[in-house]
Design a protein around this motif. Sequence first.
Motif, PDB file in Angstrom:
ATOM      1  N   LEU A   1       0.740  -0.980   0.094  1.00 22.47           N
ATOM      2  CA  LEU A   1      -0.047   0.186   0.012  1.00 22.47           C
ATOM      3  C   LEU A   1       0.916   1.257  -0.110  1.00 22.47           C
ATOM      4  O   LEU A   1       0.693   2.002  -0.336  1.00 22.47           O
ATOM      5  CB  LEU A   1      -0.681  -0.012   0.916  1.00 22.47           C
ATOM      6  CG  LEU A   1      -1.637   1.454   1.744  1.00 22.47           C
ATOM      7  CD1 LEU A   1      -2.451   0.981  -0.211  1.00 22.47           C
ATOM      8  CD2 LEU A   1      -3.225   0.555   2.828  1.00 22.47           C
ATOM      9  N   ALA A   2       1.968   0.675   0.850  1.00 19.19           N
ATOM     10  CA  ALA A   2       2.571   2.688   0.151  1.00 19.19           C
ATOM     11  C   ALA A   2       3.249   2.556  -0.791  1.00 19.19           C
ATOM     12  O   ALA A   2       3.511   3.588  -1.341  1.00 19.19           O
ATOM     13  CB  ALA A   2       3.985   1.734   1.454  1.00 19.19           C
ATOM     14  N   TYR A   3       4.208   1.374  -1.265  1.00 21.83           N
ATOM     15  CA  TYR A   3       4.230   1.169  -2.710  1.00 21.83           C
ATOM     16  C   TYR A   3       2.937   2.578  -3.777  1.00 21.83           C
ATOM     17  O   TYR A   3       3.674   3.229  -4.704  1.00 21.83           O
ATOM     18  CB  TYR A   3       4.356   0.132  -3.450  1.00 21.83           C
ATOM     19  CG  TYR A   3       5.533   0.545  -4.716  1.00 21.83           C
ATOM     20  CD1 TYR A   3       7.001   1.171  -4.209  1.00 21.83           C
ATOM     21  CD2 TYR A   3       4.438   0.278  -6.343  1.00 21.83           C
ATOM     22  CE1 TYR A   3       7.139   0.680  -5.854  1.00 21.83           C
ATOM     23  CE2 TYR A   3       5.423   0.172  -7.292  1.00 21.83           C
ATOM     24  CZ  TYR A   3       6.414   0.555  -7.400  1.00 21.83           C
ATOM     25  OH  TYR A   3       6.929   0.739  -8.563  1.00 21.83           O
ATOM     26  N   LEU A   4       2.022   1.510  -3.651  1.00 17.78           N
ATOM     27  CA  LEU A   4       1.016   1.764  -4.618  1.00 17.78           C
ATOM     28  C   LEU A   4       0.416   3.810  -4.439  1.00 17.78           C
ATOM     29  O   LEU A   4       0.514   4.821  -5.154  1.00 17.78           O
ATOM     30  CB  LEU A   4      -0.265   1.960  -4.252  1.00 17.78           C
ATOM     31  CG  LEU A   4      -1.715   2.369  -5.024  1.00 17.78           C
ATOM     32  CD1 LEU A   4      -1.611   1.873  -6.365  1.00 17.78           C
ATOM     33  CD2 LEU A   4      -2.878   1.376  -3.958  1.00 17.78           C
ATOM     34  N   SER A   5       0.900   4.362  -2.970  1.00 17.68           N
ATOM     35  CA  SER A   5       0.249   5.858  -2.580  1.00 17.68           C
ATOM     36  C   SER A   5       1.498   6.759  -3.073  1.00 17.68           C
ATOM     37  O   SER A   5       1.201   7.566  -3.389  1.00 17.68           O
ATOM     38  CB  SER A   5       1.029   5.527  -1.081  1.00 17.68           C
ATOM     39  OG  SER A   5      -0.695   5.046  -0.525  1.00 17.68           O
ATOM     40  N   GLU A   6       2.606   6.230  -2.886  1.00 15.21           N
ATOM     41  CA  GLU A   6       3.985   6.954  -3.283  1.00 15.21           C
ATOM     42  C   GLU A   6       4.010   6.976  -5.034  1.00 15.21           C
ATOM     43  O   GLU A   6       3.671   7.987  -5.473  1.00 15.21           O
ATOM     44  CB  GLU A   6       5.400   5.777  -2.989  1.00 15.21           C
ATOM     45  CG  GLU A   6       5.477   6.131  -2.045  1.00 15.21           C
ATOM     46  CD  GLU A   6       6.691   4.897  -1.265  1.00 15.21           C
ATOM     47  OE1 GLU A   6       6.846   4.108  -2.288  1.00 15.21           O
ATOM     48  OE2 GLU A   6       7.048   4.685  -0.099  1.00 15.21           O
TER      49      GLU A   6
ATOM     50  N   GLY B   1       1.786  15.142  -8.580  1.00 10.26           N
ATOM     51  CA  GLY B   1       3.975  16.229  -7.993  1.00 10.26           C
ATOM     52  C   GLY B   1       4.110  16.099  -6.360  1.00 10.26           C
ATOM     53  O   GLY B   1       4.427  17.180  -6.415  1.00 10.26           O
ATOM     54  N   PHE B   2       3.577  15.003  -6.020  1.00  9.71           N
ATOM     55  CA  PHE B   2       4.656  15.260  -4.564  1.00  9.71           C
ATOM     56  C   PHE B   2       5.204  13.850  -4.789  1.00  9.71           C
ATOM     57  O   PHE B   2       5.497  13.067  -3.765  1.00  9.71           O
ATOM     58  CB  PHE B   2       3.003  14.806  -3.662  1.00  9.71           C
ATOM     59  CG  PHE B   2       2.018  16.277  -3.960  1.00  9.71           C
ATOM     60  CD1 PHE B   2       2.530  17.254  -2.435  1.00  9.71           C
ATOM     61  CD2 PHE B   2       0.907  15.529  -4.306  1.00  9.71           C
ATOM     62  CE1 PHE B   2       1.988  18.251  -2.834  1.00  9.71           C
ATOM     63  CE2 PHE B   2       0.428  17.403  -4.632  1.00  9.71           C
ATOM     64  CZ  PHE B   2       0.638  18.313  -3.544  1.00  9.71           C
ATOM     65  N   ARG B   3       6.310  13.910  -4.837  1.00 14.60           N
ATOM     66  CA  ARG B   3       7.606  13.155  -5.059  1.00 14.60           C
ATOM     67  C   ARG B   3       7.896  13.163  -3.676  1.00 14.60           C
ATOM     68  O   ARG B   3       8.407  13.966  -2.801  1.00 14.60           O
ATOM     69  CB  ARG B   3       8.675  13.111  -5.871  1.00 14.60           C
ATOM     70  CG  ARG B   3       8.101  12.318  -7.370  1.00 14.60           C
ATOM     71  CD  ARG B   3       9.653  12.974  -8.113  1.00 14.60           C
ATOM     72  NE  ARG B   3      10.681  12.228  -8.738  1.00 14.60           N
ATOM     73  CZ  ARG B   3      11.297  11.878  -9.512  1.00 14.60           C
ATOM     74  NH1 ARG B   3      11.089  12.645 -10.193  1.00 14.60           N
ATOM     75  NH2 ARG B   3      11.835  10.846  -9.409  1.00 14.60           N
ATOM     76  N   GLY B   4       8.198  11.546  -2.964  1.00  8.15           N
ATOM     77  CA  GLY B   4       9.368  12.022  -1.602  1.00  8.15           C
ATOM     78  C   GLY B   4       7.663  11.498  -0.399  1.00  8.15           C
ATOM     79  O   GLY B   4       7.838  11.693   0.404  1.00  8.15           O
ATOM     80  N   PHE B   5       6.475  11.362  -1.231  1.00  5.58           N
ATOM     81  CA  PHE B   5       5.469  11.792  -0.507  1.00  5.58           C
ATOM     82  C   PHE B   5       6.089  10.241   0.350  1.00  5.58           C
ATOM     83  O   PHE B   5       5.989   9.053   0.233  1.00  5.58           O
ATOM     84  CB  PHE B   5       4.152  11.053  -1.146  1.00  5.58           C
ATOM     85  CG  PHE B   5       2.523  11.086  -0.042  1.00  5.58           C
ATOM     86  CD1 PHE B   5       2.144  11.557   0.899  1.00  5.58           C
ATOM     87  CD2 PHE B   5       2.819   9.469  -0.211  1.00  5.58           C
ATOM     88  CE1 PHE B   5       1.397  10.902   1.309  1.00  5.58           C
ATOM     89  CE2 PHE B   5       1.476   8.932   0.345  1.00  5.58           C
ATOM     90  CZ  PHE B   5       0.675  10.084   1.351  1.00  5.58           C
TER      91      PHE B   5
ATOM     92  N   THR C   1      -8.005   5.672   2.842  1.00  5.56           N
ATOM     93  CA  THR C   1      -6.942   7.256   2.476  1.00  5.56           C
ATOM     94  C   THR C   1      -6.252   6.627   3.879  1.00  5.56           C
ATOM     95  O   THR C   1      -5.510   6.259   4.360  1.00  5.56           O
ATOM     96  CB  THR C   1      -8.104   8.041   3.579  1.00  5.56           C
ATOM     97  OG1 THR C   1      -8.066   7.725   5.495  1.00  5.56           O
ATOM     98  CG2 THR C   1      -9.361   8.349   3.220  1.00  5.56           C
ATOM     99  N   ILE C   2      -4.663   7.410   2.700  1.00  3.11           N
ATOM    100  CA  ILE C   2      -3.248   7.652   3.238  1.00  3.11           C
ATOM    101  C   ILE C   2      -2.213   8.833   3.384  1.00  3.11           C
ATOM    102  O   ILE C   2      -3.590   9.382   2.534  1.00  3.11           O
ATOM    103  CB  ILE C   2      -3.110   6.896   2.116  1.00  3.11           C
ATOM    104  CG1 ILE C   2      -3.503   5.406   1.817  1.00  3.11           C
ATOM    105  CG2 ILE C   2      -1.337   6.712   2.413  1.00  3.11           C
ATOM    106  CD1 ILE C   2      -3.886   4.127   2.805  1.00  3.11           C
ATOM    107  N   ARG C   3      -2.511   9.284   4.398  1.00  2.00           N
ATOM    108  CA  ARG C   3      -1.580  10.271   4.919  1.00  2.00           C
ATOM    109  C   ARG C   3      -0.263  10.153   5.519  1.00  2.00           C
ATOM    110  O   ARG C   3       0.118   9.297   5.305  1.00  2.00           O
ATOM    111  CB  ARG C   3      -2.297  11.080   5.752  1.00  2.00           C
ATOM    112  CG  ARG C   3      -2.549  10.436   6.441  1.00  2.00           C
ATOM    113  CD  ARG C   3      -3.921   9.307   6.886  1.00  2.00           C
ATOM    114  NE  ARG C   3      -4.903   9.822   6.123  1.00  2.00           N
ATOM    115  CZ  ARG C   3      -5.971   9.853   6.948  1.00  2.00           C
ATOM    116  NH1 ARG C   3      -6.263  10.753   8.246  1.00  2.00           N
ATOM    117  NH2 ARG C   3      -7.449   9.807   5.914  1.00  2.00           N
ATOM    118  N   GLN C   4       1.021  11.014   4.965  1.00  2.00           N
ATOM    119  CA  GLN C   4       1.384  11.197   5.200  1.00  2.00           C
ATOM    120  C   GLN C   4       1.692  12.289   6.870  1.00  2.00           C
ATOM    121  O   GLN C   4       0.639  13.672   6.858  1.00  2.00           O
ATOM    122  CB  GLN C   4       3.156  12.348   4.720  1.00  2.00           C
ATOM    123  CG  GLN C   4       4.533  12.222   5.586  1.00  2.00           C
ATOM    124  CD  GLN C   4       5.300  12.518   4.778  1.00  2.00           C
ATOM    125  OE1 GLN C   4       4.947  12.843   2.960  1.00  2.00           O
ATOM    126  NE2 GLN C   4       5.962  13.912   4.531  1.00  2.00           N
TER     127      GLN C   4
END
Length: 370
Positions: free
Chosen positions: A177-182, A189-193, A323-326
């Motif tokens: 899921l982290a990979y999908l979200s990244e 436009g949010f590289r490094g998320f 829903t995924i968030r940093q």
Amino acid sequence: MAAAALRREGGEDAFRRLFRFYRQRDVPDWRAVVDFSAPGGQVVRSQLSISSVSDQDAYRAGLQPVSQWKAYGLKGYPGFIFILNPFLPGCQRHWVKQCLKLYPQKPNVCNLDLHMAPEKTVDLWGQSKEQLRKKGSSKWEPRSLLEKLRWVTLGYHYNWDTKKYSANHHTPFPSDLAYLSEQVAAACGFRGFQAQAGILNYYHFDSSLGIHVDESELDHSRPLLSFSFGQSSIFLLGGLKREEAPTAMFMHSGDIMVMSGFSRLLYHAVPRVLPNPEGTALPSCLDQGLSSDLPVGSVIEHSSDEDWQVCAKYLQSSRINMTIRQVLAEGQKFPEESGTKGKGQAPSEDGHHQENSRTKRHKPNTNADS
């Protein structure tokens, strides 16, 4: 009364009026609901960062090449991006299975932990699959544990009492899921998320999600990502105040929403879950299985026919949202807190309607009336 007229009425705040309008059983007017599959009016095309995600990386996440995505925005909502189902055939099935079979497992936290002994919630899938597979159409049949699932938290676990995250209540975030979200964040436009916290919501046809703002994360410069699977829903996107009337839009299986910039801290809600517009038990995008040859390094796994049978039965009357968030910016730490354990629980399931709350709530409300 039409939705347009309700937007201008006085009395209770504009968001709550529209929430109640779309919550009613027989909505007389759907014309005001934005349908991104037939965009018009306030819908504009969104430019994606095609070079930020290679086709191979998109394939590994189960996504089409970013150049093929259909991404839109809304006039008046800078930073809001709506991506029409960009998943490759069969790949939505992986995320549905993960949300039902893997992600509810310990050490992740779910609503059933509130009132069940720990040993009773160890294997919700194993305890539910036969009952789900044999389930008929009668609403009087007893519900399986999976059908009683309302939310699961991942990574930094949201404290429903303090409405905060904390360093001492954290479990490993799922790598797939982290990979999908990244990849999705990079395309927007949010590289490094960094995917650090997730809230999975499980909806049925009588469910809703009340009016709230996602503001508990310490870093609001990073986007909120939302993925939907199964039946459809109405999503309301408002303003910085509840007095601002929201815009209603349809969300269908596979659709992705990104809230960033100005739109990151806007009020939003889900007043209604709807049968998918094709009139079939499941939307056709879920009919097709995975191709036999997955790319090297793919995070997508083949689902057995037996597992998908259980998932499909569940989705006939349900919708799953991730829903995924940093939570923290690079190098940021949580402030020192005194007297908190970081392991707060969500409100009890027979709590008040979510639409009345001004605070952040993620637990779907399952009462049938409003």
